[in-house]
Design an enzyme around this catalytic site. Structure first.
Site, short mmCIF file in Angstrom:
data_model
loop_
_atom_site.label_atom_id
_atom_site.label_comp_id
_atom_site.label_asym_id
_atom_site.label_seq_id
_atom_site.Cartn_x
_atom_site.Cartn_y
_atom_site.Cartn_z
N ASP A 16 0.86 -1.19 0.00
CA ASP A 16 0.00 0.00 0.00
C ASP A 16 0.89 1.23 0.00
O ASP A 16 1.07 1.91 1.02
CB ASP A 16 -0.89 -0.03 1.24
CG ASP A 16 -1.99 1.02 1.20
OD1 ASP A 16 -2.15 1.67 0.14
OD2 ASP A 16 -2.68 1.20 2.21
N GLU A 95 -6.76 4.65 -9.15
CA GLU A 95 -8.03 5.15 -8.64
C GLU A 95 -8.72 6.14 -9.58
O GLU A 95 -8.08 7.03 -10.13
CB GLU A 95 -7.77 5.82 -7.29
CG GLU A 95 -9.02 6.16 -6.50
CD GLU A 95 -8.65 6.51 -5.07
OE1 GLU A 95 -9.02 7.61 -4.64
OE2 GLU A 95 -7.99 5.69 -4.39
N LYS A 131 -9.80 1.40 -9.39
CA LYS A 131 -10.41 1.57 -8.07
C LYS A 131 -11.60 2.52 -8.15
O LYS A 131 -11.48 3.63 -8.66
CB LYS A 131 -9.37 2.12 -7.08
CG LYS A 131 -8.34 1.12 -6.64
CD LYS A 131 -7.27 1.75 -5.78
CE LYS A 131 -7.76 2.08 -4.40
NZ LYS A 131 -6.66 2.58 -3.53
N THR A 155 -13.34 0.05 -3.54
CA THR A 155 -12.71 0.53 -2.32
C THR A 155 -13.74 1.21 -1.42
O THR A 155 -14.93 1.28 -1.74
CB THR A 155 -11.54 1.47 -2.67
OG1 THR A 155 -10.81 1.79 -1.50
CG2 THR A 155 -12.03 2.74 -3.35
N PHE A 177 -12.12 -1.80 4.60
CA PHE A 177 -11.18 -0.94 5.33
C PHE A 177 -11.19 -1.29 6.82
O PHE A 177 -11.90 -0.68 7.62
CB PHE A 177 -11.54 0.52 5.11
CG PHE A 177 -10.96 1.11 3.85
CD1 PHE A 177 -10.73 0.33 2.73
CD2 PHE A 177 -10.65 2.45 3.78
CE1 PHE A 177 -10.20 0.87 1.56
CE2 PHE A 177 -10.12 3.01 2.62
CZ PHE A 177 -9.89 2.22 1.51
#
Length: 323
Positions: A16, A95, A131, A155, A177
């Protein structure tokens, strides 16, 4: 083997970060980025060539300042993705603008534009995950993109309803998350920590994992947003886990046995009814989870804030020149 090496035998480890040195050091299979990671990396001297490549591309195009800035933003995101793919053997997640989280058509257009740049660089679509936020509109965009051969990573995943809708849409991957879920419950309940097995974020991923395995969904689960290694180790065996360099280092520096906690074989004996959700059902069930409602909206706002910081950086470079 250290704990990171053991974890890799049962779970795909994803970095990440947008920092190439960290990716090279910890040798993950995949990597994921977002505007805040790219913004932090873009301002470092070692990444100046990528920034200049994106800036030169935008400056060479006709159009308004805003249009050229948008071209540079997309180019920069893909350039970081391209460099990451030269290091990792698997995939990179890139993203879509969080401001499109409630715009299905806009999300599809932006995803297609990003993939066109990847293809321009000769990168196969199987190595890229787009994403999108796990809103109803984002999930619908992902469903259509998947049918076009563009794979998606959903996400900002906080509720079980979001997870069900994503699986039914046939998305490639979801990112629950963990840490942000735990943060909310710690604040609500006034506690400083949870035992790993009782951690609300861990429990959320565990429930989704066994539901997917019980009912044969192919959508993969990638636990994300970890606060400590205990959360990670409690999810050993999950399809994927995306981990920050700090926690990767802690795992690599620690010895001891890592026990597989999630096993698809256990799902067969579980009593979990299969659920089908229409739009009204998904929206209602998500609305019934105050944590999920709060964290999803907060996450979209924060992603947008990070994106604007990157836009401001690009705008300054465009209007005033390199500094």
């Amino acid at each position: 083997m250290n704990k990171l090496e053991q974890l890799k035998t049962m779970t795909t480890v994803v970095a990440d970060t947008g920092d190439f040195d960290s990716i090279s050091e910890y040798r993950p299979t995949d990597a994921t980025t977002n505007p805040s990671l790219i913004y932090a990396a873009a301002r470092l001297p070692q990444y100046r060539p990528l920034v200049e490549e994106a800036m030169d591309y935008g400056r060479s195009k006709a159009g308004t300042l805003e249009a050229r800035r948008a071209l540079i933003m997309d180019r920069l995101a893909v350039l970081f993705g391209r460099e990451i793919l030269s290091i990792v053997p698997g995939r990179v997640s890139t993203e879509v603008d969080a401001r499109l989280s409630f715009d299905t058509e806009g999300s599809i257009r932006k995803a297609s534009e990003l993939m066109d740049i990847y293809r321009e660089f000769g990168i196969d679509s199987d190595r890229v995950l787009i994403k999108l936020a796990s809103t109803w509109e984002g999930i619908r965009a992902a469903e259509r993109l998947e049918k076009q051969g563009i794979h998606c990573n959903l996400t900002l995943m906080f509720s079980f309803a979001q997870a069900i809708a994503c699986a039914e849409a046939g998305v490639t991957l979801i990112s629950p998350f963990v840490g942000r879920i735990t943060d909310w419950y710690m604040a609500k309940n006034g506690v400083d920590a949870y035992a790993a097995q009782d951690d609300p974020g861990v429990q959320s991923v565990r429930k989704i994992y066994y539901y997917y395995k019980k009912h044969g969904y192919t959508t993969q689960i990638m636990g994300a947003s970890f606060r400590n290694v205990n959360q990670i180790l409690e999810l050993a065996g999950c399809d994927l886990l995306t981990i920050s360099p700090k926690l990767l280092n802690e795992l690599e520096s620690t010895s001891g046995d890592v026990e597989r906690k999630l096993d698809p074989a256990r799902a067969r004996a579980m009593d979990m009814e299969k659920i089908s959700l229409l739009e009204k059902d998904m929206r209602w069930q998500h609305n019934e989870d105050p944590m999920a409602v709060e964290k999803l909206s907060e996450g979209i706002r924060n992603f947008t804030k990070d994106l604007r910081r990157l836009e401001e950086y690009v705008h300054e470079r465009l209007t005033q020149g390199a500094k």
